[in-house]
Design an enzyme around this catalytic site. Structure first.
Site, PDB file in Angstrom:
ATOM      1  N   HIS A  99       8.147  35.640  18.824  1.00 30.05           N
ATOM      2  CA  HIS A  99       8.559  34.790  17.698  1.00 30.05           C
ATOM      3  C   HIS A  99       7.608  33.601  17.562  1.00 30.05           C
ATOM      4  O   HIS A  99       7.097  33.323  16.469  1.00 30.05           O
ATOM      5  CB  HIS A  99       9.992  34.304  17.925  1.00 30.05           C
ATOM      6  CG  HIS A  99      10.489  33.379  16.858  1.00 30.05           C
ATOM      7  ND1 HIS A  99      11.314  33.794  15.844  1.00 30.05           N
ATOM      8  CD2 HIS A  99      10.268  32.047  16.648  1.00 30.05           C
ATOM      9  CE1 HIS A  99      11.586  32.762  15.049  1.00 30.05           C
ATOM     10  NE2 HIS A  99      10.959  31.689  15.531  1.00 30.05           N
ATOM     11  N   GLU A 100       7.370  32.900  18.669  1.00 30.47           N
ATOM     12  CA  GLU A 100       6.485  31.740  18.620  1.00 30.47           C
ATOM     13  C   GLU A 100       5.039  32.156  18.356  1.00 30.47           C
ATOM     14  O   GLU A 100       4.285  31.412  17.723  1.00 30.47           O
ATOM     15  CB  GLU A 100       6.583  30.952  19.924  1.00 30.47           C
ATOM     16  CG  GLU A 100       7.976  30.400  20.208  1.00 30.47           C
ATOM     17  CD  GLU A 100       8.532  29.570  19.069  1.00 30.47           C
ATOM     18  OE1 GLU A 100       7.745  28.906  18.358  1.00 30.47           O
ATOM     19  OE2 GLU A 100       9.768  29.573  18.871  1.00 30.47           O
ATOM     20  N   HIS A 141       4.363  32.245  14.786  1.00 26.94           N
ATOM     21  CA  HIS A 141       4.026  30.943  14.204  1.00 26.94           C
ATOM     22  C   HIS A 141       2.613  30.520  14.589  1.00 26.94           C
ATOM     23  O   HIS A 141       1.865  29.970  13.775  1.00 26.94           O
ATOM     24  CB  HIS A 141       4.999  29.868  14.704  1.00 26.94           C
ATOM     25  CG  HIS A 141       6.412  30.038  14.230  1.00 26.94           C
ATOM     26  ND1 HIS A 141       6.731  30.269  12.916  1.00 26.94           N
ATOM     27  CD2 HIS A 141       7.597  29.988  14.915  1.00 26.94           C
ATOM     28  CE1 HIS A 141       8.055  30.365  12.798  1.00 26.94           C
ATOM     29  NE2 HIS A 141       8.585  30.196  13.992  1.00 26.94           N
TER      30      HIS A 141
END
Length: 472
Positions: free
Chosen positions: A47-48, A51
């Protein structure tokens, strides 16, 4: 989590009557919990990463990429970014420069204006929170003219960066569902007879062995044997056991011609299903009640055939289709989250049975993972159950992070889109470009959202500890 419970219930066999829990089962339970925690940490890391990659691609300075919260266990700096792990692997973050525009104080400092107020004195609790957020944001800025900051990016780039995290969870869920459905397959009742009952045990009787007074089972009387492959029932060809069962259930007391293949030879037998009373259930498997509260029953035909169950691999598009269906199901739960959590709290206080399709905390997901891993079932069944749980967790992360409220990713997307609308409106009416949207003003709303999430999370954790949803 709704889908996770449903899939895990299919893949894990019941342990009713298994007796005392063994050391092996305890070890398997712990392994299941650990595997889920590791899988969740990987999901957060991806998920990170969703980003991080577009942020670096678009030139934003990223100070930290961290998995977990709390004290740092390990970190290493590569270039301008510090990568590391923290003690509590239940979240993560990246620290981007200039998530919000510079505060008026920073602009005044850069403009050599002195004697300004900090905004702390007499501003009240929420005003202090806003100022603290601005101060923390200013610390990521080198100067007001710094170009490598998030808030200066075009709207579409900001949206891509914030969408990257949830989309990574969605893609991981697609992969896991594809492995589950197209790689392992779905347990399907085939037309092959696994075993034949010796007798018909009367309903309401707790024993599982035949008594002398019990009538012989129709399938036994007809001469059906284990290994027979059912070809047709009452002149209708069948491809699944469900099709054969449907004909048998609606034919109590009527003789049916059943064609089977046995050792490569086709045989015909006469099967007369016996009439038995069974509860009526709805689409979710719950018993339908009469107006007086008693269970509604219906007369159906019973033959005494147990089908052979095999994993049948599904088409490659079955995984994405299941993921989309799960997104809809989880979105429905999230939309009703306050009500669902309230109902969970009521069941916790009153001791009532919880809704198995309701929300779960990470603790509840861990308990389910442990139960699946320690179930009295083949290893492949348990692997399938764990994969389904992890896939559904990633669907939940995707849906939850798309809620348009700060501090969630959806909130940052909403701020970026609002900024784009303001700029587009100014261009249409030939007005000067507006100032960037200062999301630090929404810190009080963010505070309320965080408190609400913490409160709901606490209720779910307590319910998962003292009134858990169990597969068995």
């Amino acid at each position: 989590m709704r889908a996770a419970v449903r899939v895990a219930q299919v893949t894990a066999n019941s342990k009713a009557g298994a007796g005392t829990v063994t050391v092996v089962e305890v070890i398997a339970f712990v392994i299941g919990v650990v595997l889920l925690v590791v899988g969740l940490a990987v999901s957060i890391a991806l998920h990170e990463l969703g980003h991080l990659l577009p942020a670096k691609k678009f030139g934003v300075r990223v100070g930290q990429y961290m998995i977990g919260f709390g004290p740092t266990l390990w970190s290493r700096r590569r270039g301008e970014t510090e990568y590391g792990f923290k003690a509590i692997p239940l979240g993560g973050y990246i620290s981007m420069a200039g998530m919000y525009p510079p505060s008026p104080a920073l602009r005044r400092r850069n403009g050599a204006v002195t004697g300004h107020r900090t905004g702390r004195a007499g501003g009240g609790f929420f005003a202090t929170m806003v100022q603290d957020a601005r101060t923390a944001n200013d610390e990521t800025l080198l100067s007001e003219d710094d170009d490598r900051v998030f808030y200066r990016l075009p709207v579409w780039k900001r949206v891509v960066i914030m969408l990257g995290g949830p989309v990574m969870n969605l893609l991981l869920a697609l992969v896991l569902f594809a492995i589950l459905l197209s790689g392992i397959g779905v347990q399907t009742a085939t037309t092959t007879v696994q075993s034949v009952s010796e007798c018909v045990i009367p309903s309401g009787v707790t024993r599982t062995t035949c008594a002398a007074s019990d009538p012989i089972a129709p399938a036994k009387a007809a001469g059906l044997q284990a290994g027979d492959v059912i070809v047709s029932v009452d002149g209708t060809g069948v491809n699944t056991f469900a099709e054969a069962s449907a004909i048998i259930r609606k034919s109590p007391g009527r003789t049916l011609i059943v064609v089977v293949e046995r050792d490569g030879v086709v045989h015909s037998v006469n099967l007369t299903p016996v009439a038995v009373m069974q509860p009526v259930t709805d689409s979710s498997g719950k018993a339908v009640l009469n107006p007086d509260g008693s269970a509604m029953t219906q007369e159906v035909g019973f033959a005494g055939i147990r089908q052979e169950v095999q994993y049948v691999r599904q088409p490659i598009w079955a995984g994405p289709q299941a993921a989309v269906e799960n997104v809809g199901a989880v979105a429905g739960v999230v939309f009703q989250l306050p009500v669902k959590v309230w109902q969970t709290g009521v069941s916790l206080v009153t001791g009532q049975e919880r809704d198995p399709n309701g929300p779960l905390s990470v603790v509840g997901a861990g308990v389910l993972a442990g139960e699946v891993a320690s179930a009295d079932a083949p290893v492949l069944n348990r692997v399938a159950g764990l994969l389904s749980l992890l896939a559904s967790l990633n669907i939940a992360l995707f849906v939850f992070n798309m809620i348009p409220l700060l501090p969630l990713d959806g909130g940052h997307i909403a701020v970026a889109l609002w900024d784009g609308i303001k700029r587009g409106w100014a261009r249409i009416f030939h007005r000067p470009p507006p100032k960037p949207v200062d999301a630090t003003k929404l810190v009080p709303v963010t505070f309320v959202v965080v408190i609400a999430l913490v409160a709901m999370g606490a209720v779910l954790i307590l319910a998962d500890i003292f009134n858990p949803v169990s597969l068995f």
